[in-house]
Write a protein that holds these residues in place. Sequence first.
Motif, PDB file in Angstrom:
ATOM      1  N   ARG A 247     -15.592  15.580  52.241  1.00 35.76           N
ATOM      2  CA  ARG A 247     -14.912  15.493  53.531  1.00 35.76           C
ATOM      3  C   ARG A 247     -14.465  16.893  53.916  1.00 35.76           C
ATOM      4  O   ARG A 247     -14.027  17.681  53.084  1.00 35.76           O
ATOM      5  CB  ARG A 247     -13.741  14.518  53.505  1.00 35.76           C
ATOM      6  CG  ARG A 247     -12.637  14.851  52.526  1.00 35.76           C
ATOM      7  CD  ARG A 247     -11.360  14.048  52.788  1.00 35.76           C
ATOM      8  NE  ARG A 247     -11.498  12.619  52.616  1.00 35.76           N
ATOM      9  CZ  ARG A 247     -11.405  11.754  53.620  1.00 35.76           C
ATOM     10  NH1 ARG A 247     -11.199  12.192  54.849  1.00 35.76           N
ATOM     11  NH2 ARG A 247     -11.505  10.464  53.409  1.00 35.76           N
ATOM     12  N   GLU A 248     -14.590  17.196  55.224  1.00 36.57           N
ATOM     13  CA  GLU A 248     -14.142  18.489  55.715  1.00 36.57           C
ATOM     14  C   GLU A 248     -12.708  18.396  56.214  1.00 36.57           C
ATOM     15  O   GLU A 248     -11.996  19.383  56.284  1.00 36.57           O
ATOM     16  CB  GLU A 248     -15.059  18.963  56.853  1.00 36.57           C
ATOM     17  CG  GLU A 248     -14.777  20.380  57.316  1.00 36.57           C
ATOM     18  CD  GLU A 248     -14.785  20.526  58.837  1.00 36.57           C
ATOM     19  OE1 GLU A 248     -15.016  21.632  59.287  1.00 36.57           O
ATOM     20  OE2 GLU A 248     -14.550  19.540  59.553  1.00 36.57           O
ATOM     21  N   THR A 249     -12.280  17.174  56.562  1.00 35.65           N
ATOM     22  CA  THR A 249     -10.932  16.962  57.077  1.00 35.65           C
ATOM     23  C   THR A 249     -10.374  15.649  56.540  1.00 35.65           C
ATOM     24  O   THR A 249     -11.118  14.698  56.291  1.00 35.65           O
ATOM     25  CB  THR A 249     -10.945  16.923  58.623  1.00 35.65           C
ATOM     26  OG1 THR A 249      -9.622  16.649  59.097  1.00 35.65           O
ATOM     27  CG2 THR A 249     -11.894  15.864  59.158  1.00 35.65           C
ATOM     28  N   THR A 250      -9.069  15.635  56.367  1.00 35.73           N
ATOM     29  CA  THR A 250      -8.391  14.397  55.958  1.00 35.73           C
ATOM     30  C   THR A 250      -7.751  13.705  57.161  1.00 35.73           C
ATOM     31  O   THR A 250      -7.111  12.666  57.005  1.00 35.73           O
ATOM     32  CB  THR A 250      -7.299  14.704  54.914  1.00 35.73           C
ATOM     33  OG1 THR A 250      -6.381  15.666  55.470  1.00 35.73           O
ATOM     34  CG2 THR A 250      -7.914  15.268  53.636  1.00 35.73           C
ATOM     35  N   GLU A 251      -7.929  14.285  58.343  1.00 33.57           N
ATOM     36  CA  GLU A 251      -7.301  13.738  59.545  1.00 33.57           C
ATOM     37  C   GLU A 251      -8.075  12.555  60.126  1.00 33.57           C
ATOM     38  O   GLU A 251      -7.565  11.842  60.992  1.00 33.57           O
ATOM     39  CB  GLU A 251      -7.163  14.834  60.609  1.00 33.57           C
ATOM     40  CG  GLU A 251      -6.245  15.978  60.167  1.00 33.57           C
ATOM     41  CD  GLU A 251      -6.255  17.130  61.146  1.00 33.57           C
ATOM     42  OE1 GLU A 251      -6.901  16.996  62.216  1.00 33.57           O
ATOM     43  OE2 GLU A 251      -5.632  18.164  60.848  1.00 33.57           O
ATOM     44  N   TYR A 257     -14.609   7.705  61.170  1.00 33.60           N
ATOM     45  CA  TYR A 257     -15.682   8.678  61.398  1.00 33.60           C
ATOM     46  C   TYR A 257     -17.030   7.972  61.532  1.00 33.60           C
ATOM     47  O   TYR A 257     -17.843   8.317  62.400  1.00 33.60           O
ATOM     48  CB  TYR A 257     -15.736   9.685  60.249  1.00 33.60           C
ATOM     49  CG  TYR A 257     -16.706  10.817  60.496  1.00 33.60           C
ATOM     50  CD1 TYR A 257     -16.382  11.883  61.338  1.00 33.60           C
ATOM     51  CD2 TYR A 257     -17.968  10.830  59.902  1.00 33.60           C
ATOM     52  CE1 TYR A 257     -17.273  12.918  61.580  1.00 33.60           C
ATOM     53  CE2 TYR A 257     -18.868  11.864  60.133  1.00 33.60           C
ATOM     54  CZ  TYR A 257     -18.504  12.905  60.969  1.00 33.60           C
ATOM     55  OH  TYR A 257     -19.394  13.926  61.212  1.00 33.60           O
ATOM     56  N   ARG A 339     -14.584  17.634  61.178  1.00 30.09           N
ATOM     57  CA  ARG A 339     -13.663  17.760  62.307  1.00 30.09           C
ATOM     58  C   ARG A 339     -14.384  17.733  63.654  1.00 30.09           C
ATOM     59  O   ARG A 339     -13.964  17.053  64.574  1.00 30.09           O
ATOM     60  CB  ARG A 339     -12.847  19.050  62.154  1.00 30.09           C
ATOM     61  CG  ARG A 339     -11.731  19.199  63.172  1.00 30.09           C
ATOM     62  CD  ARG A 339     -10.889  20.436  62.897  1.00 30.09           C
ATOM     63  NE  ARG A 339     -10.059  20.266  61.708  1.00 30.09           N
ATOM     64  CZ  ARG A 339     -10.297  20.840  60.519  1.00 30.09           C
ATOM     65  NH1 ARG A 339     -11.351  21.626  60.370  1.00 30.09           N
ATOM     66  NH2 ARG A 339      -9.508  20.631  59.495  1.00 30.09           N
ATOM     67  N   ASP A 340     -15.459  18.496  63.764  1.00 29.93           N
ATOM     68  CA  ASP A 340     -16.253  18.493  65.004  1.00 29.93           C
ATOM     69  C   ASP A 340     -17.295  17.388  64.886  1.00 29.93           C
ATOM     70  O   ASP A 340     -18.266  17.522  64.141  1.00 29.93           O
ATOM     71  CB  ASP A 340     -16.928  19.853  65.205  1.00 29.93           C
ATOM     72  CG  ASP A 340     -15.911  20.976  65.365  1.00 29.93           C
ATOM     73  OD1 ASP A 340     -14.950  20.779  66.114  1.00 29.93           O
ATOM     74  OD2 ASP A 340     -16.080  22.029  64.731  1.00 29.93           O
ATOM     75  N   GLU A 448      -4.912  22.190  66.767  1.00 36.06           N
ATOM     76  CA  GLU A 448      -4.950  22.959  65.527  1.00 36.06           C
ATOM     77  C   GLU A 448      -3.848  24.019  65.570  1.00 36.06           C
ATOM     78  O   GLU A 448      -3.888  24.921  66.411  1.00 36.06           O
ATOM     79  CB  GLU A 448      -6.302  23.634  65.351  1.00 36.06           C
ATOM     80  CG  GLU A 448      -7.471  22.657  65.257  1.00 36.06           C
ATOM     81  CD  GLU A 448      -8.803  23.375  65.111  1.00 36.06           C
ATOM     82  OE1 GLU A 448      -8.867  24.351  64.338  1.00 36.06           O
ATOM     83  OE2 GLU A 448      -9.759  22.982  65.790  1.00 36.06           O
TER      84      GLU A 448
END
Length: 574
Positions: A247-251, A257, A339-340, A448
């Motif tokens: 994963r690139e983000t945990t958000e 996703y 994220r993107d 961000e």
Amino acid sequence: MKLALAQHQQTWQLFSLFLMTVVCYFITLKAPFYLDDASSIYENVHRLGLPLLEVFNLYGLRGVAYASFALNYQVSGLDIAGFHLTNNAIHFFCAAFVYLLTKECCRAKQVSTAWLPFVVALVFVCHPLSSQAVTYIVQRIASLAGLFYFASLYFYLLTRQAHKSKEVLIYGFITGLFILLALFTKQNTVAIFLSIFLLEWLVLGALANKFKLVFVGFLGCLMLAALLVAFSESFQQGVLWLDAYTRETTEITRLAYFETQIRVVGEYIQRLFVPNSLQLEYTTPIADGLFTKVSGYIWLHVALLITAIYCVKKQPLISFGIFFYYTAQIVESSFIPIRDVAFDHRTYIPNFGLILAVVVAIYHAVKRFDIKPFIVVLSAMSIIAVYSSITIKRNALWLDPVAFYQYELAISTNKARVHNALAQLYMESEQWRKASEHFEQAVVLTDEPGMRALYISNYIAAVKNSGELEQAISLTQTYLPLVNSNEARKQLLTNLGFIYIQKREASNAFSAFKNVMTMDNRPPPNEANLGMALSLWALKRQSQAKIYLQRTISNDPENDYARQLLEKLKAQGF
């Protein structure tokens, strides 16, 4: 005689692909750098100037791509045409391997190779959806990964179809080399092993008698994994590591996703057939993971996958193309949160699959319904002409960054990075008010924290340059409590100090620079040393000003302004 004619046909078809690449992309040679080109290329020359092996080691799983940027830089500096020529060449060679790969697939399934591979490659080379991976310099990462991906699959087929042990060794070695190059160009190329499985199953037909065994083995592996999860603490720790690594983000949750990607991939498919309103950045909303708003896209994917399953026995190349499209996106468009969420360059490799499936389907329809050749040729030429014209028009837009960013914002204003980039262009042309308007939008839109601090600093600088000093001071005082990073706060206070100097308010300037100096134990920005010197000088404290000028010069020996001030102090006896 037939072999000679086939060779001649292949030569002129490849040459036609080269000409089409030139027609569609020659215009890009003067297109400037954009967005991420800064951090990866022209603001990264301290790394790109290192030996290629060091560059490779620095960038890990993208080492090959960045080594190619380094090679460009070391050969021709930051000459923009050199970077674009390399990108265009990569795109042509990608198309060439798409052509050769399709030809081998057709031979394996006893489908005519006269025109079908050429049409597939021609659509691939001129399709507007490919342009972002070619014209946006940093996205060479995607096109170079595609080159190695397609080359690997082509040489894999040659290896599997070779009869002499020497050929098997040579082709096998080349296959392995290209797979390694692909894996160290971009992470999504790990899907190549699924593509090889599809080749074995649907093109070579080697798994037909072993499929049940493979399926049973797969179920066995799942059961073993379940047991390990239940009883092995170390395995559970490994799962936690895997979760963090994938994963690139945990958000964004994995389920949210995945639901988002159901829509994103559906939109990719729409743009493959109708490539209008192409954008560098898409403002796709993040889904909630409840799957209530993507039912239409789910039906689209289900219909395609049912078609693929239905065609497995009768038209396996159609099945191969559809399954290839989905499996090639499994890294970036499944359960690995990034994220993107949407970029057109991510479709560069997968698009080959759907193009192949559609062209093969049309080929069989023409044969079955005995459609007249001139109708087929005219239709194909019309589609190629339309796609090519859209690509050329899109590439022409890249030549003018202001027009490019304005076009992006005309489609959607919810793009913080684009507002910031356009504002910077207005700053360069000293259009301060326009710059401040777009910087303000960037501040409002970004979520961000690090980027918000940068946008705030840019916004205040634009307002100051417009002559609105009181507003710049007010904005700084408003935004300071909202900035969490000490480094960002130091920069804001440094800018505030220089505004006070410009207003000839030395005491306020001194207070701002003092706050910078005493904020923490880390060194202040060198501009703050210079600002402190100027404020102390204005307060008639030249001896202390001399100390800060010396610090400024120590940190930046080429600062001529600080040197001139220091010489004046020395001339005055300080």
